[in-house]
Design a protein around this motif. Structure first.
Motif, PDB file in Angstrom:
ATOM      1  N   ILE A   1       0.837  -1.206   0.000  1.00  0.00           N
ATOM      2  CA  ILE A   1       0.000   0.000   0.000  1.00  0.00           C
ATOM      3  C   ILE A   1       0.869   1.252   0.000  1.00  0.00           C
ATOM      4  N   GLN A   2       1.920   1.247   0.818  1.00  0.00           N
ATOM      5  CA  GLN A   2       2.799   2.415   0.886  1.00  0.00           C
ATOM      6  C   GLN A   2       3.469   2.670  -0.460  1.00  0.00           C
ATOM      7  N   ALA A   3       3.940   1.622  -1.114  1.00  0.00           N
ATOM      8  CA  ALA A   3       4.583   1.778  -2.425  1.00  0.00           C
ATOM      9  C   ALA A   3       3.603   2.325  -3.450  1.00  0.00           C
ATOM     10  N   PHE A   4       2.359   1.830  -3.433  1.00  0.00           N
ATOM     11  CA  PHE A   4       1.361   2.303  -4.385  1.00  0.00           C
ATOM     12  C   PHE A   4       1.017   3.777  -4.151  1.00  0.00           C
ATOM     13  N   VAL A   5       0.719   4.126  -2.906  1.00  0.00           N
ATOM     14  CA  VAL A   5       0.322   5.508  -2.599  1.00  0.00           C
ATOM     15  C   VAL A   5       1.456   6.470  -2.924  1.00  0.00           C
TER      16      VAL A   5
ATOM     17  N   GLY B   1       3.578  10.715  -6.278  1.00  0.00           N
ATOM     18  CA  GLY B   1       4.739  11.259  -6.985  1.00  0.00           C
ATOM     19  C   GLY B   1       4.429  11.538  -8.448  1.00  0.00           C
ATOM     20  N   GLY B   2       3.736  10.597  -9.104  1.00  0.00           N
ATOM     21  CA  GLY B   2       3.342  10.817 -10.491  1.00  0.00           C
ATOM     22  C   GLY B   2       2.369  11.963 -10.637  1.00  0.00           C
ATOM     23  N   SER B   3       1.436  12.079  -9.695  1.00  0.00           N
ATOM     24  CA  SER B   3       0.462  13.179  -9.740  1.00  0.00           C
ATOM     25  C   SER B   3       1.149  14.528  -9.604  1.00  0.00           C
ATOM     26  N   GLU B   4       2.129  14.609  -8.700  1.00  0.00           N
ATOM     27  CA  GLU B   4       2.845  15.875  -8.529  1.00  0.00           C
ATOM     28  C   GLU B   4       3.658  16.209  -9.779  1.00  0.00           C
ATOM     29  N   ALA B   5       4.278  15.215 -10.388  1.00  0.00           N
ATOM     30  CA  ALA B   5       5.071  15.458 -11.594  1.00  0.00           C
ATOM     31  C   ALA B   5       4.209  16.031 -12.711  1.00  0.00           C
ATOM     32  N   LEU B   6       3.026  15.443 -12.930  1.00  0.00           N
ATOM     33  CA  LEU B   6       2.135  15.925 -13.984  1.00  0.00           C
ATOM     34  C   LEU B   6       1.544  17.291 -13.629  1.00  0.00           C
ATOM     35  N   LEU B   7       1.208  17.482 -12.360  1.00  0.00           N
ATOM     36  CA  LEU B   7       0.596  18.750 -11.951  1.00  0.00           C
ATOM     37  C   LEU B   7       1.571  19.914 -12.105  1.00  0.00           C
ATOM     38  N   LEU B   8       2.837  19.699 -11.792  1.00  0.00           N
ATOM     39  CA  LEU B   8       3.837  20.754 -11.983  1.00  0.00           C
ATOM     40  C   LEU B   8       3.940  21.144 -13.454  1.00  0.00           C
ATOM     41  N   GLY B   9       3.797  20.166 -14.345  1.00  0.00           N
ATOM     42  CA  GLY B   9       3.798  20.467 -15.771  1.00  0.00           C
ATOM     43  C   GLY B   9       2.601  21.305 -16.176  1.00  0.00           C
ATOM     44  N   PHE B  10       1.421  20.980 -15.652  1.00  0.00           N
ATOM     45  CA  PHE B  10       0.220  21.754 -15.953  1.00  0.00           C
ATOM     46  C   PHE B  10       0.313  23.179 -15.386  1.00  0.00           C
ATOM     47  N   MET B  11       0.965  23.324 -14.254  1.00  0.00           N
ATOM     48  CA  MET B  11       1.125  24.657 -13.673  1.00  0.00           C
ATOM     49  C   MET B  11       2.005  25.542 -14.548  1.00  0.00           C
ATOM     50  N   SER B  12       3.002  24.948 -15.197  1.00  0.00           N
ATOM     51  CA  SER B  12       3.830  25.745 -16.101  1.00  0.00           C
ATOM     52  C   SER B  12       3.034  26.137 -17.343  1.00  0.00           C
ATOM     53  N   TYR B  13       2.135  25.270 -17.791  1.00  0.00           N
ATOM     54  CA  TYR B  13       1.258  25.600 -18.922  1.00  0.00           C
ATOM     55  C   TYR B  13       0.360  26.785 -18.560  1.00  0.00           C
TER      56      TYR B  13
ATOM     57  N   TRP C   1      -4.134  13.074 -11.404  1.00  0.00           N
ATOM     58  CA  TRP C   1      -4.447  11.977 -10.488  1.00  0.00           C
ATOM     59  C   TRP C   1      -4.528  10.638 -11.209  1.00  0.00           C
ATOM     60  N   SER C   2      -4.680  10.658 -12.528  1.00  0.00           N
ATOM     61  CA  SER C   2      -4.765   9.397 -13.271  1.00  0.00           C
ATOM     62  C   SER C   2      -3.446   8.635 -13.256  1.00  0.00           C
ATOM     63  N   SER C   3      -2.375   9.268 -12.782  1.00  0.00           N
ATOM     64  CA  SER C   3      -1.097   8.560 -12.661  1.00  0.00           C
ATOM     65  C   SER C   3      -1.204   7.389 -11.696  1.00  0.00           C
ATOM     66  N   SER C   4      -2.266   7.370 -10.879  1.00  0.00           N
ATOM     67  CA  SER C   4      -2.462   6.253  -9.952  1.00  0.00           C
ATOM     68  C   SER C   4      -2.656   4.932 -10.704  1.00  0.00           C
ATOM     69  N   VAL C   5      -3.150   5.011 -11.948  1.00  0.00           N
ATOM     70  CA  VAL C   5      -3.305   3.789 -12.746  1.00  0.00           C
ATOM     71  C   VAL C   5      -1.927   3.183 -13.037  1.00  0.00           C
TER      72      VAL C   5
END
Length: 305
Positions: free
Chosen positions: A99-103, A108-120, A149-153
Motif C-alpha cells: 500500500i505504501q509503495a502504491f500511494v 509522486g506521479g500526480s505531482e510530476a504531472l501537476l507541476l507540468g500543468f502549472m507551467s502551462y 491523479w490518473s497517474s495512480s493507474v
C-alpha cells in the motif's frame, strides 16, 4: 509460508534512516519538525486559497491541489518511520509495504504531472493573456487535475506487478520506506526487463513534463524581456522562478531514482535523494510559493486582520 528459498507475504524489515544513537535522535527530531512544518504550511496555503476570493483563479486552484498532494506525500512515509523509531521496531507488513509503495508512486506521479500543468498555466497567462479565460477555464482546470491523479493507474500496475515477483529469504529493505526501486534487489530473478519498464514510465511521467516546463519557460522569458513594463517583468519572473525552483528540485531528485538500474544505485545516496523529494520538497513548496508571492502574503494579512 515459505516456498523453496522464497518468502511469501511475510513482513519486510526497513533499515530506515536512523539507528539509536544521539545523532539519530537529533535527526529524527529535525524530520519530525519538518513534517509538522509541511503540514502547517500546506494546510495554511489551502485554506487561504479557499477563503480569499482574490485567489480563486486557475493558478491558485492548481497550487491548492499541489499542497494537498504534498500533505499526503509526506504523510505516506514519515509517520511509519517515526512509529518504527519510537517503538524500536523496523518491520512493515507485506500488505502495508504494498500500500505504501502504491500511494507513494501515485502521489509522486500526480505531482510530476501537476507541476507540468502549472507551467502551462503560466505560459498561457503571460504569452496568451487575452485567451486565458478560455484556455484555462474551470472545466479545463478540473480536467488537468483529473489527468494528474490518473497517474495512480500507472502506479497500480507497477505495484501489482512488483509485489507478485518472488522475493528471497532476505526481507531487509535498505531504505526508510517501501519504494519499488529499493525492493528490486530482494527479488530472486532477473529484473532487467522490468527495470526498462520503470525507465520508460519515468521518462514519460517525469522527464516529459520537465522538458515541457523548460520549453514553456523559455518562451515565457522571450515574451517577458519584450515587455516594456518593468513591474510586469518583475512579477512574471518572480512567479515563474518560484515554480521553476520547485520543479527543478523535484524532477532532478526523482529522475535520479527512477531512471537508473538498481545496479547503479547506492543505498546511502538513495536515502539522501529520497529525503529531498519526499520530505524537503513538501516543506519548501508552500514557502517558495507564498513568501515570493504578494497575492498570497496579502491574503494572509487580510485573514489575520
Amino acid at each position: 509460508m515459505e516456498i523453496g528459498n522464497h518468502s511469501w507475504r511475510t513482513d519486510f524489515i526497513l533499515l530506515g534512516l536512523f539507528q539509536y544513537g544521539q545523532m539519530d535522535t537529533l535527526l529524527f527530531t529535525v524530520i519530525a519538525i519538518l513534517f509538522a512544518v509541511a503540514l502547517i504550511g500546506n494546510t495554511t496555503l489551502v485554506h487561504l486559497i479557499r477563503l480569499d476570493q482574490r485567489l480563486h483563479t486557475p493558478m491558485y486552484f492548481l497550487l491548492s491541489q499541489l499542497s494537498i498532494i504534498d500533505m499526503m506525500y509526506i504523510s505516506t512515509t514519515v509517520p511509519k518511520m517515526a512509529a518504527n523509531f519510537l517503538s524500536g521496531t523496523k518491520t512493515i507488513s507485506f500488505l502495508g509495504c504494498e500500500i505504501q509503495a502504491f500511494v507513494f508512486s501515485s502521489l509522486g506521479g500526480s505531482e510530476a504531472l501537476l507541476l507540468g500543468f502549472m507551467s502551462y498555466d503560466r505560459y498561457i497567462a503571460i504569452c496568451w493573456p487575452l485567451h486565458y479565460p478560455v484556455l484555462m477555464s474551470r472545466k479545463i482546470c478540473c480536467s488537468m487535475v483529473a489527468c494528474a491523479w490518473s497517474s495512480s493507474v500507472n502506479a497500480l500496475v507497477h505495484t501489482l506487478y512488483a509485489f507478485q515477483l518472488p522475493f528471497c529469504e532476505s526481507r531487509i529493505v535498505n531504505h526508510f520506506f517501501c519504494e519499488i526501486p529499493s525492493l528490486l534487489p530482494l527479488v530472486c530473478e532477473d529484473t532487467s526487463q522490468y527495470e526498462h519498464t520503470i525507465l520508460m514510465s519515468g521518462l514519460v511521467i517525469l522527464l516529459l513534463p520537465f522538458l515541457a516546463i523548460l520549453a514553456s519557460y523559455a518562451r515565457v522569458l522571450v515574451v517577458v524581456f519584450q515587455m516594456r513594463s518593468g513591474k510586469g517583468q518583475s512579477r512574471a519572473v518572480s512567479t515563474c522562478s518560484s515554480h521553476l525552483t520547485v520543479a527543478s528540485l523535484f524532477y532532478a531528485t526523482t529522475l535520479s531514482t527512477y531512471t537508473q538500474p538498481h545496479s547503479l544505485h547506492s543505498p546511502a545516496r538513495d536515502k539522501v535523494v529520497a529525503v529531498l523529494y519526499s520530505i524537503v520538497t513538501p516543506v519548501l513548496n508552500p514557502f517558495i510559493y507564498s513568501l515570493r508571492n504578494k497575492e498570497v502574503t496579502g491574503a494572509l494579512r487580510r485573514q489575520m486582520g
